[in-house]
Write an enzyme that holds these catalytic residues in place. Sequence first.
Site, PDB file in Angstrom:
ATOM      1  N   GLY A  99      42.309  40.940  44.238  1.00  0.00           N
ATOM      2  CA  GLY A  99      42.999  40.586  43.005  1.00  0.00           C
ATOM      3  C   GLY A  99      42.089  40.415  41.800  1.00  0.00           C
ATOM      4  CD  GLN A 100      36.084  41.282  40.473  1.00  0.00           C
ATOM      5  OE1 GLN A 100      35.832  41.715  41.604  1.00  0.00           O
ATOM      6  NE2 GLN A 100      35.152  41.047  39.576  1.00  0.00           N
ATOM      7  CB  SER A 101      42.484  41.762  36.722  1.00  0.00           C
ATOM      8  OG  SER A 101      42.223  40.509  36.132  1.00  0.00           O
TER       9      SER A 101
ATOM     10  CG  HIS B 286      40.057  32.053  38.669  1.00  0.00           C
ATOM     11  ND1 HIS B 286      40.990  32.356  37.699  1.00  0.00           N
ATOM     12  CD2 HIS B 286      39.612  33.243  39.133  1.00  0.00           C
ATOM     13  CE1 HIS B 286      41.105  33.683  37.592  1.00  0.00           C
ATOM     14  NE2 HIS B 286      40.285  34.242  38.453  1.00  0.00           N
TER      15      HIS B 286
ATOM     16  CG  HIS C 144      36.223  35.971  36.708  1.00  0.00           C
ATOM     17  ND1 HIS C 144      36.032  37.341  36.794  1.00  0.00           N
ATOM     18  CD2 HIS C 144      37.496  35.756  37.131  1.00  0.00           C
ATOM     19  CE1 HIS C 144      37.131  37.913  37.235  1.00  0.00           C
ATOM     20  NE2 HIS C 144      38.046  36.976  37.468  1.00  0.00           N
TER      21      HIS C 144
HETATM   22  P1  AMP Z   1      40.914  37.870  38.009  1.00  0.00           P
HETATM   23  O1  AMP Z   1      42.330  38.333  38.198  1.00  0.00           O
HETATM   24  O2  AMP Z   1      40.387  37.000  39.108  1.00  0.00           O
HETATM   25  O3  AMP Z   1      39.989  39.028  37.675  1.00  0.00           O
HETATM   26  O4  AMP Z   1      40.930  36.914  36.752  1.00  0.00           O
HETATM   27  C1  AMP Z   1      40.816  37.367  35.450  1.00  0.00           C
HETATM   28  C2  AMP Z   1      41.369  36.291  34.577  1.00  0.00           C
HETATM   29  O5  AMP Z   1      40.949  36.525  33.256  1.00  0.00           O
HETATM   30  C3  AMP Z   1      42.893  36.213  34.570  1.00  0.00           C
HETATM   31  O6  AMP Z   1      43.314  34.945  35.061  1.00  0.00           O
HETATM   32  C4  AMP Z   1      43.239  36.427  33.106  1.00  0.00           C
HETATM   33  O7  AMP Z   1      44.334  35.644  32.686  1.00  0.00           O
HETATM   34  C5  AMP Z   1      41.958  36.048  32.413  1.00  0.00           C
HETATM   35  N1  AMP Z   1      41.751  36.656  31.107  1.00  0.00           N
HETATM   36  C6  AMP Z   1      41.906  37.960  30.763  1.00  0.00           C
HETATM   37  N2  AMP Z   1      41.576  38.141  29.481  1.00  0.00           N
HETATM   38  C7  AMP Z   1      41.195  36.932  28.996  1.00  0.00           C
HETATM   39  C8  AMP Z   1      40.745  36.465  27.730  1.00  0.00           C
HETATM   40  N3  AMP Z   1      40.602  37.282  26.667  1.00  0.00           N
HETATM   41  N4  AMP Z   1      40.460  35.146  27.587  1.00  0.00           N
HETATM   42  C9  AMP Z   1      40.600  34.317  28.633  1.00  0.00           C
HETATM   43  N5  AMP Z   1      41.004  34.691  29.862  1.00  0.00           N
HETATM   44  C10 AMP Z   1      41.309  35.982  30.047  1.00  0.00           C
END
Ligand code: AMP
Length: 110
Positions: A89-91, A98, A96
């Site tokens: 689920g890494q987008s 959480h 990073h």
């Molecule tokens: P993941 O899905 O673990 O890769 O987490 C990526 C996170 O980055 C998601 O929870 C998004 O809501 C967050 N995210 C994406 N763009 C931004 C942004 N510009 N500022 C803060 N958080 C963001």
Amino acid sequence: MNCLFCRIIAGEIPSNKVYEDERVLAFRDISPQAPTHILIIPKEHYDSVLEAPADTVAYMVDIAKKLAVQEGVDKNGFRLVINTGDEGGQSVKHLHLHLIGGRSMQWPPG
Ligand code: AMP
């Protein structure tokens, strides 16, 4: 530079910053999943936890623990999550951590 989080570190994209030092930046998630939802990222780019040195990951966890206390979620509990890869689920392909807290959470997650 096409990495979103590198651009946040560079100040090209605004963030709601909660902590910064020479090694890491922490800011509030733009789409919070709980009352406290903070992302702790290393300033050096690593695509995922697979590439990052152990001391970098340990330092990120140490900062997350301090922020948990600062946010007042240490007593009731919180969750630290590092999503890795597509099925993880890494987008965003910049490591990073959480920090999620302030509400009751179930395990396993959905
Ligand atoms: P993941 O899905 O673990 O890769 O987490 C990526 C996170 O980055 C998601 O929870 C998004 O809501 C967050 N995210 C994406 N763009 C931004 C942004 N510009 N500022 C803060 N958080 C963001």
